[in-house]
Design an enzyme around this catalytic site. Structure first.
Site, PDB file in Angstrom:
ATOM      1  N   CYS A 111     -16.626   9.122  -8.713  1.00 38.68           N
ATOM      2  CA  CYS A 111     -15.954  10.427  -8.737  1.00 38.68           C
ATOM      3  C   CYS A 111     -16.476  11.330  -9.854  1.00 38.68           C
ATOM      4  O   CYS A 111     -16.183  12.523  -9.873  1.00 38.68           O
ATOM      5  CB  CYS A 111     -14.453  10.236  -8.858  1.00 38.68           C
ATOM      6  SG  CYS A 111     -13.833   9.310  -7.459  1.00 38.68           S
ATOM      7  N   HIS A 252     -11.002  16.557 -11.053  1.00 46.34           N
ATOM      8  CA  HIS A 252     -11.291  15.752  -9.859  1.00 46.34           C
ATOM      9  C   HIS A 252      -9.978  15.542  -9.100  1.00 46.34           C
ATOM     10  O   HIS A 252      -8.916  15.372  -9.709  1.00 46.34           O
ATOM     11  CB  HIS A 252     -11.886  14.408 -10.290  1.00 46.34           C
ATOM     12  CG  HIS A 252     -11.963  13.422  -9.174  1.00 46.34           C
ATOM     13  ND1 HIS A 252     -12.611  13.687  -7.995  1.00 46.34           N
ATOM     14  CD2 HIS A 252     -11.438  12.157  -9.046  1.00 46.34           C
ATOM     15  CE1 HIS A 252     -12.497  12.634  -7.199  1.00 46.34           C
ATOM     16  NE2 HIS A 252     -11.792  11.704  -7.806  1.00 46.34           N
ATOM     17  N   ASN A 282      -9.309  13.080  -1.309  1.00 48.60           N
ATOM     18  CA  ASN A 282     -10.286  12.765  -2.364  1.00 48.60           C
ATOM     19  C   ASN A 282     -11.678  12.624  -1.722  1.00 48.60           C
ATOM     20  O   ASN A 282     -11.954  11.643  -1.045  1.00 48.60           O
ATOM     21  CB  ASN A 282      -9.863  11.458  -3.050  1.00 48.60           C
ATOM     22  CG  ASN A 282     -10.803  11.057  -4.175  1.00 48.60           C
ATOM     23  OD1 ASN A 282     -11.863  11.658  -4.361  1.00 48.60           O
ATOM     24  ND2 ASN A 282     -10.429  10.037  -4.920  1.00 48.60           N
TER      25      ASN A 282
HETATM   26  O1  UT7 Z   1     -10.982   8.994  -7.324  1.00 50.59           O
HETATM   27  C1  UT7 Z   1     -11.278   7.793  -7.936  1.00 50.59           C
HETATM   28  C2  UT7 Z   1     -10.213   7.347  -8.830  1.00 50.59           C
HETATM   29  N1  UT7 Z   1      -9.052   6.948  -8.060  1.00 50.59           N
HETATM   30  C3  UT7 Z   1      -7.844   7.274  -8.479  1.00 50.59           C
HETATM   31  O2  UT7 Z   1      -7.721   7.963  -9.478  1.00 50.59           O
HETATM   32  C4  UT7 Z   1      -6.673   6.724  -7.722  1.00 50.59           C
HETATM   33  C5  UT7 Z   1      -5.604   6.254  -8.677  1.00 50.59           C
HETATM   34  N2  UT7 Z   1      -4.462   5.594  -8.007  1.00 50.59           N
HETATM   35  C6  UT7 Z   1      -3.614   6.249  -7.201  1.00 50.59           C
HETATM   36  O3  UT7 Z   1      -3.778   7.419  -6.910  1.00 50.59           O
HETATM   37  C7  UT7 Z   1      -2.401   5.504  -6.719  1.00 50.59           C
HETATM   38  O4  UT7 Z   1      -2.299   4.298  -7.430  1.00 50.59           O
HETATM   39  C8  UT7 Z   1      -2.407   5.201  -5.185  1.00 50.59           C
HETATM   40  C9  UT7 Z   1      -2.194   6.504  -4.400  1.00 50.59           C
HETATM   41  C10 UT7 Z   1      -3.686   4.538  -4.784  1.00 50.59           C
HETATM   42  C11 UT7 Z   1      -1.247   4.285  -4.817  1.00 50.59           C
HETATM   43  O5  UT7 Z   1      -0.007   4.879  -5.214  1.00 50.59           O
HETATM   44  P1  UT7 Z   1       1.015   4.079  -6.152  1.00 50.59           P
HETATM   45  O6  UT7 Z   1       2.179   4.944  -6.335  1.00 50.59           O
HETATM   46  O7  UT7 Z   1       0.271   3.645  -7.377  1.00 50.59           O
HETATM   47  O8  UT7 Z   1       1.408   2.870  -5.248  1.00 50.59           O
HETATM   48  P2  UT7 Z   1       1.205   1.299  -5.540  1.00 50.59           P
HETATM   49  O9  UT7 Z   1      -0.211   0.906  -5.376  1.00 50.59           O
HETATM   50  O10 UT7 Z   1       1.911   0.908  -6.799  1.00 50.59           O
HETATM   51  O11 UT7 Z   1       2.039   0.673  -4.368  1.00 50.59           O
HETATM   52  C12 UT7 Z   1       3.466   0.848  -4.283  1.00 50.59           C
HETATM   53  C13 UT7 Z   1       3.902   0.400  -2.913  1.00 50.59           C
HETATM   54  C14 UT7 Z   1       3.326  -0.960  -2.507  1.00 50.59           C
HETATM   55  O12 UT7 Z   1       4.284  -1.660  -1.759  1.00 50.59           O
HETATM   56  P3  UT7 Z   1       5.160  -2.822  -2.435  1.00 50.59           P
HETATM   57  O13 UT7 Z   1       4.181  -3.836  -2.941  1.00 50.59           O
HETATM   58  O14 UT7 Z   1       5.921  -2.162  -3.543  1.00 50.59           O
HETATM   59  O15 UT7 Z   1       6.004  -3.303  -1.314  1.00 50.59           O
HETATM   60  C15 UT7 Z   1       2.194  -0.589  -1.598  1.00 50.59           C
HETATM   61  O16 UT7 Z   1       1.884  -1.605  -0.680  1.00 50.59           O
HETATM   62  O17 UT7 Z   1       3.451   1.321  -1.933  1.00 50.59           O
HETATM   63  C16 UT7 Z   1       2.772   0.610  -0.901  1.00 50.59           C
HETATM   64  N3  UT7 Z   1       1.800   1.482  -0.287  1.00 50.59           N
HETATM   65  C17 UT7 Z   1       2.107   2.273   0.744  1.00 50.59           C
HETATM   66  N4  UT7 Z   1       3.235   2.465   1.432  1.00 50.59           N
HETATM   67  C18 UT7 Z   1       3.205   3.341   2.440  1.00 50.59           C
HETATM   68  C19 UT7 Z   1       0.503   1.667  -0.621  1.00 50.59           C
HETATM   69  N5  UT7 Z   1      -0.049   2.570   0.194  1.00 50.59           N
HETATM   70  C20 UT7 Z   1       0.918   2.961   1.062  1.00 50.59           C
HETATM   71  C21 UT7 Z   1       0.951   3.865   2.127  1.00 50.59           C
HETATM   72  N6  UT7 Z   1       2.121   4.016   2.789  1.00 50.59           N
HETATM   73  N7  UT7 Z   1      -0.124   4.588   2.524  1.00 50.59           N
END
Ligand code: UT7
Length: 330
Positions: A111, A252, A282
């Site tokens: 990125c 970004h 993204n």
């Molecule tokens: O560009 C390169 C650099 N990348 C970034 O900067 C990305 C940084 N990270 C993020 O933007 C976020 O961490 C994500 C958008 C990837 C994920 O969001 P989050 O709020 O951090 O969610 P999480 O990974 O902590 O997951 C929370 C819950 C999980 O379920 P459980 O384990 O609590 O039951 C995930 O399985 O949300 C679940 N989950 C979803 N639920 C519905 C993950 N993706 C989804 C989804 N729909 N699409």
């Protein structure tokens, strides 16, 4: 002497994918995607490769600058989704555009690709190694996305942003300063393992699904917020800039919540923070040039405006850059 962006354009594929598309086959909802990422839609390139998005944006740039392809003397492509492992995508772009006097190369910095590309192009122009650099930030993220993994399928999109970097007519304007870092110990949190020499693209790698992105979202998120903010504050301190001196903050676009948190840490009002993630998701190397190109199209840029760019991505890679807007060249 300083280098500047003399023309900028972007290309986004016409196919719009709404959040509802994923609701049809994944355990996800429009509400979750919107609340956790700020994304409502993104573009998918259904046919063709990364260079096919670069070429229309580059042609538009050349038209804007009213120069012929043969006047470009260097092409830099920043991407993690090159058309091939080699030849470099820069070579393909050179051939497709007919830039017969150019040499070039690709940069892989996830990125941060475009930001590092701008730093590189600036150094080349300032040293006299190149006069007119065609800098292309582009990614076909759908080529490495696991569309059956809800935690990544909904985040990314495809796109390209292209600019021309050359000597500014005013040394006080253009690319003024930058901060750049890498920390390889963060590589494990955001990577694509297969396809290189460590894990060649053999059946075994595909069976393990190592040809897809692997992202540990929380770890990347925390580092992105703190390091992007630090990089901007470091740059502002060195340049003796106050938050009011910033005209546009162009971060970004990985997650609306990351962007808002960084904006708050710098103390910027929402109106100064450029957002495109809602419509395009993204697009990795393409987010920053696309955002600047849109500002330019919307006639929101004035000579001398202070644009602070900042990025964080796989590697880890991160940095910031001060661009004093000036499309005029020597
Ligand atoms: O560009 C390169 C650099 N990348 C970034 O900067 C990305 C940084 N990270 C993020 O933007 C976020 O961490 C994500 C958008 C990837 C994920 O969001 P989050 O709020 O951090 O969610 P999480 O990974 O902590 O997951 C929370 C819950 C999980 O379920 P459980 O384990 O609590 O039951 C995930 O399985 O949300 C679940 N989950 C979803 N639920 C519905 C993950 N993706 C989804 C989804 N729909 N699409």
């Amino acid at each position: 002497m300083s280098a500047t962006i003399s023309a900028i354009s972007h290309y986004l594929p016409p196919t719009i994918i709404e959040n509802s598309y994923f609701e049809n086959y994944l355990d996800t909802t429009n509400e979750w995607i919107l609340k956790r990422t700020g994304i409502t839609q993104r573009r998918f390139l259904l046919e063709g490769a990364t260079s096919d998005m670069i070429v229309p944006a580059a042609k538009r740039c050349l038209e804007m600058r009213r120069i012929k392809p043969k006047e470009i003397d260097c092409i830099i492509v920043t991407t993690v989704t090159p058309d091939y492992s080699f030849p470099a995508t820069a070579c393909l772009v050179q051939d497709k555009l007919g830039c017969k006097n150019a040499w070039g190369f690709d940069i892989s910095a996830a990125c941060c690709g475009f930001l590092y590309g701008l730093i590189t192009a600036n150094a080349m122009v300032n040293s006299g190694a190149a006069k007119k650099v065609l800098l292309c930030g582009a990614d076909k993220m759908t080529s490495i996305l696991d569309l059956n993994d809800r935690s990544q399928a909904v985040i990314f999109g495809d796109g390209a942003g292209v600019c021309i970097v050359e000597q500014s007519d005013d040394p006080r304007l253009g690319i003024i300063d930058h901060v750049a870092h890498i920390d390889g110990s963060g590589g494990k949190y955001l990577r694509k393992e297969a396809g290189g020499s460590h894990l060649p693209p053999w059946h075994s790698a595909v069976k393990l699904e190592d040809h897809y992105i692997h992202q540990e979202g929380q770890a990347v998120y925390k580092n992105a917020v703190s390091e992007m903010s630090n990089a901007v504050l470091e740059l502002m301190k060195r340049q003796r800039m106050k938050k009011n001196d910033i005209t546009w903050f162009v971060p970004h676009q990985a997650n609306m919540r990351i962007i808002k948190s960084v904006g708050e840490k710098i103390g910027l009002p929402d109106e100064k923070v450029v957002i495109t993630i809602d419509k395009f998701g993204n697009t990795t190397s393409a987010t920053i040039p696309t955002a600047i190109s849109l500002l330019n199209e919307e006639r929101k840029l004035r000579i001398g405006d202070n644009l602070i760019l900042a990025s964080f991505g796989g590697g880890f890679t991160w940095g910031s850059l001060l661009l004093k807007w000036n499309p005029y060249v020597k």
